[in-house]
Design a protein around this motif. Structure first.
Motif, mmCIF file in Angstrom:
data_model
loop_
_atom_site.group_PDB
_atom_site.id
_atom_site.type_symbol
_atom_site.label_atom_id
_atom_site.label_comp_id
_atom_site.label_asym_id
_atom_site.label_seq_id
_atom_site.Cartn_x
_atom_site.Cartn_y
_atom_site.Cartn_z
ATOM 1 N N TYR A 8 53.732 43.203 38.233
ATOM 2 C CA TYR A 8 53.072 43.418 39.170
ATOM 3 C C TYR A 8 53.698 42.831 40.303
ATOM 4 O O TYR A 8 53.879 41.709 40.437
ATOM 5 C CB TYR A 8 51.953 42.300 38.729
ATOM 6 N N LYS A 9 53.972 44.017 41.215
ATOM 7 C CA LYS A 9 54.396 43.658 42.667
ATOM 8 C C LYS A 9 53.205 43.479 43.557
ATOM 9 O O LYS A 9 52.498 44.425 43.490
ATOM 10 C CB LYS A 9 55.489 44.522 42.951
ATOM 11 N N LEU A 10 53.554 42.698 44.637
ATOM 12 C CA LEU A 10 52.596 42.595 45.841
ATOM 13 C C LEU A 10 52.396 43.909 46.366
ATOM 14 O O LEU A 10 53.428 44.695 46.743
ATOM 15 C CB LEU A 10 53.068 41.704 46.755
ATOM 16 N N ASP A 11 51.294 44.717 46.247
ATOM 17 C CA ASP A 11 51.095 45.910 47.073
ATOM 18 C C ASP A 11 50.607 45.824 48.300
ATOM 19 O O ASP A 11 49.429 45.561 48.801
ATOM 20 C CB ASP A 11 49.891 46.698 46.108
ATOM 21 N N ASN A 12 51.669 45.762 49.372
ATOM 22 C CA ASN A 12 51.507 45.544 50.849
ATOM 23 C C ASN A 12 50.738 46.782 51.511
ATOM 24 O O ASN A 12 51.339 47.609 52.059
ATOM 25 C CB ASN A 12 52.618 45.199 51.402
ATOM 26 N N VAL A 13 49.585 47.290 50.897
ATOM 27 C CA VAL A 13 48.965 48.260 51.741
ATOM 28 C C VAL A 13 48.854 48.308 53.076
ATOM 29 O O VAL A 13 48.463 47.355 53.799
ATOM 30 C CB VAL A 13 47.430 48.245 50.838
ATOM 31 N N ALA A 14 48.765 49.628 53.487
ATOM 32 C CA ALA A 14 48.697 49.491 54.893
ATOM 33 C C ALA A 14 47.185 49.530 55.340
ATOM 34 O O ALA A 14 46.865 49.072 56.522
ATOM 35 C CB ALA A 14 49.109 51.309 55.513
ATOM 36 N N ASN A 15 46.323 49.947 54.593
ATOM 37 C CA ASN A 15 44.872 49.841 54.816
ATOM 38 C C ASN A 15 44.170 48.975 53.519
ATOM 39 O O ASN A 15 44.456 49.212 52.569
ATOM 40 C CB ASN A 15 44.219 51.248 54.700
ATOM 41 N N PRO A 16 42.963 48.217 54.001
ATOM 42 C CA PRO A 16 42.562 47.423 53.225
ATOM 43 C C PRO A 16 41.706 48.140 52.094
ATOM 44 O O PRO A 16 41.129 49.266 52.501
ATOM 45 C CB PRO A 16 41.545 46.422 53.968
ATOM 46 N N ASN A 17 41.912 47.602 50.948
ATOM 47 C CA ASN A 17 40.977 48.285 49.680
ATOM 48 C C ASN A 17 39.820 47.227 49.612
ATOM 49 O O ASN A 17 39.603 45.947 49.241
ATOM 50 C CB ASN A 17 41.834 47.898 48.493
ATOM 51 N N THR A 242 47.221 34.608 31.114
ATOM 52 C CA THR A 242 48.206 35.280 30.395
ATOM 53 C C THR A 242 49.189 35.961 31.105
ATOM 54 O O THR A 242 50.415 36.324 30.685
ATOM 55 C CB THR A 242 47.614 36.071 29.208
ATOM 56 N N ILE A 243 48.737 36.524 32.178
ATOM 57 C CA ILE A 243 49.760 37.140 33.046
ATOM 58 C C ILE A 243 50.278 36.406 34.284
ATOM 59 O O ILE A 243 51.716 36.531 34.066
ATOM 60 C CB ILE A 243 48.978 38.587 33.970
ATOM 61 N N CYS A 244 49.796 35.625 34.773
ATOM 62 C CA CYS A 244 50.528 34.501 35.824
ATOM 63 C C CYS A 244 51.048 33.215 35.118
ATOM 64 O O CYS A 244 51.775 32.660 35.908
ATOM 65 C CB CYS A 244 49.311 34.129 36.894
ATOM 66 N N GLY A 245 50.697 32.996 34.014
ATOM 67 C CA GLY A 245 51.205 31.968 33.590
ATOM 68 C C GLY A 245 50.514 30.533 33.936
ATOM 69 O O GLY A 245 51.306 29.611 33.783
ATOM 70 N N VAL A 246 49.249 30.619 34.411
ATOM 71 C CA VAL A 246 48.616 29.271 34.914
ATOM 72 C C VAL A 246 48.244 28.575 33.606
ATOM 73 O O VAL A 246 47.268 29.415 33.009
ATOM 74 C CB VAL A 246 47.537 29.679 35.673
ATOM 75 N N PRO A 247 48.612 27.161 33.426
ATOM 76 C CA PRO A 247 47.971 26.559 32.133
ATOM 77 C C PRO A 247 46.653 26.336 32.542
ATOM 78 O O PRO A 247 46.072 26.228 33.798
ATOM 79 C CB PRO A 247 48.897 25.289 32.484
ATOM 80 N N SER A 248 45.923 26.229 31.378
ATOM 81 C CA SER A 248 44.208 26.105 31.492
ATOM 82 C C SER A 248 44.034 24.922 32.371
ATOM 83 O O SER A 248 43.115 24.982 33.076
ATOM 84 C CB SER A 248 43.637 26.045 30.348
#
Length: 453
Positions: A8-17, A242-248
């Motif tokens: 997962y890479k930062l999606d530096n979009v030109a227009n806001p989602n 599970t994706i970012c690896g942040v402990p509970s």
């Protein structure tokens, strides 16, 4: 986990989602299902944190220093060294708030720990450090609504700003708590995941815990299974773990009640891996409010089967203090804290209570909260309702209980019936019933006076 997040890479979009298919603005928000299930994984230890002195002050006149210190004492007494109410956060903007925070720290309580909430600038960091506060919260808006419309930035610019703020905190020896504002409208995989992954890398490099607070700013979170992000509480918490690896133990949920879901969402966050739920006393907070602290005490009790050493009578004392000191109007039928939350008015219910109060009382409210069951008397109460009122109001037990067939109960019933025949529409007041009991059952009044003396 590291390999998983690398996708997962930062999606530096030109227009806001802005997810207009979900949040059309001129219509009620939509719930979108992807039918993907994620597993429950409740942490072994779960906690409650408090924002009464921060978010709780944003929707009412500010508390005085004296009131803050007294409420802090109540929080400590409620926790009663159980360690369940782990932290409470303070504003540090004004001299009043700083003084109150210092006075609370001087008390030396382990629980709740004093933390702060600051603007992300160097002067505020210096203030936190000077006061000896270990952890501070910092606002990091993560939806495109905020990044593009409020901050007027790109996603990359926002990430760069937030990371610089975290580094500044670490350089000052402060543990950062990153408040991911508006996470339930954010691009979870295109912004939240890559950003939080970077935060975890910083945490490992500095060997300092960086806490992630997932903020459901508009109460848009949904607890149901199979809901898609950005609204799925389950997937937000599961993904952080599970994706970012942040402990509970570094994940915290902060909810609002705009859609009546704050308690369900908060409990769901616990169930799917967040260790802490952020709350405020009586749920007082911005707009519809935060998650009520007292509600999560009862959620904790149901999930864990106990409340350790907590003193739940303090919940009743807190509600009474807010009503008396701040003139705060606690709706009478609010669960656990309302004066009439365990009151019954239906005659058939009163008859059940007369036989055994467990029939219509979910738990021993007198023992646990210091709030005996209440029976109100009106035109529908009947003999059973009046007898039940007498027994509960005067706390009569065993052979001392009054039977609904007692002829003196009938005397009171005739008086009540006459009131409504004459056009009365209000409930019969406790003071009126006391006068009737004093007249027809003087021995009960004598026993009450003896107990009081």
């Amino acid at each position: 986990m590291k390999n998983c997040s690398a996708r997962y890479k930062l999606d530096n979009v030109a227009n806001p989602n802005l997810y207009k298919d979900i949040f059309p603005y001129d219509e009620i928000p939509k719930i979108i299902f992807d039918r993907v299930q994620v597993p429950m994984d409740i942490p072994e230890e779960i906690y409650i944190t408090d924002t009464t002195f921060r978010d709780g002050q944003q929707s009412r006149p500010p508390y005085t220093s004296k009131q803050i210190i007294r409420i802090f004492d109540y929080l400590h007494q409620l926790d009663n060294d159980s360690g369940i109410i782990k932290q409470t956060e303070f504003f540090l903007y004004t001299e009043k708030d700083r003084t109150a925070a210092e006075k609370c720290m001087e008390k030396g309580y382990e629980f709740p720990e004093v933390t702060s909430w600051i603007r992300a600038n160097k002067e505020d960091f210096k203030l936190v450090k000077q006061m000896g506060i270990r952890e501070t919260g910092m606002l990091m808006s993560c939806s495109d609504y905020h990044i593009f419309k409020k901050l007027k930035m790109t996603r990359q610019e926002a990430v760069d700003l937030y990371l610089s703020v975290v580094k500044e905190a670490l350089n000052n020896g402060i543990h950062p708590r990153c408040h991911l504002e508006d996470i339930t409208r954010a691009d979870f995989y295109g912004f939240v995941v890559p950003f939080v992954t970077k935060l975890m890398e910083l945490s490992r490099e500095a060997n300092v815990p960086i806490k992630i607070r997932a903020c459901d700013t508009l109460g848009l979170g949904v607890s149901y299974s199979g809901v898609a992000v950005p609204r799925s509480v389950q997937k937000i918490i599961h993904g952080l773990r599970t994706i970012c690896g942040v402990p509970s133990d570094l994940i915290e949920w902060h909810g609002h009640n705009d859609f009546y879901s704050v308690v369900d969402n908060s409990t769901t966050a616990w169930l799917y891996g967040a260790s802490s739920i952020n709350t405020s006393i009586l749920g007082i907070g911005e707009r519809t409010g935060n998650c009520p602290l007292e509600a999560m005490v009862f959620e904790y009790a149901q999930l864990k089967g106990n409340t350790k050493n907590m003193n739940l009578h303090v919940i009743t004392e807190l509600a009474e203090y807010f009503s008396r000191e701040m003139k705060y109007d606690v709706p009478t039928r609010t669960p656990f804290v309302g004066k009439e939350f365990n009151e019954t008015r239906a005659g058939i219910h009163a008859d059940g209570i007369l036989k055994d109060e467990e029939i219509y009382n979910a738990f021993n409210t007198d023992k646990i909260l210091g709030k005996p069951i209440v029976v109100a008397v009106n035109q529908y109460s009947g003999h059973a309702g009046i007898a039940a009122w007498i027994n509960t109001y005067y706390r009569l037990e065993g052979n001392n209980k009054i039977d609904k067939k007692d002829k003196r109960v009938n005397e009171i019933k005739l008086w009540v019936d006459e009131q409504y025949k004459l056009g009365r529409t209000t409930m019969i007041g406790n003071n009126e019933l006391e006068m009737l009991v004093k007249k027809v059952m003087p021995e009960i009044m004598r026993k009450k006076e003896e107990r009081a003396s």
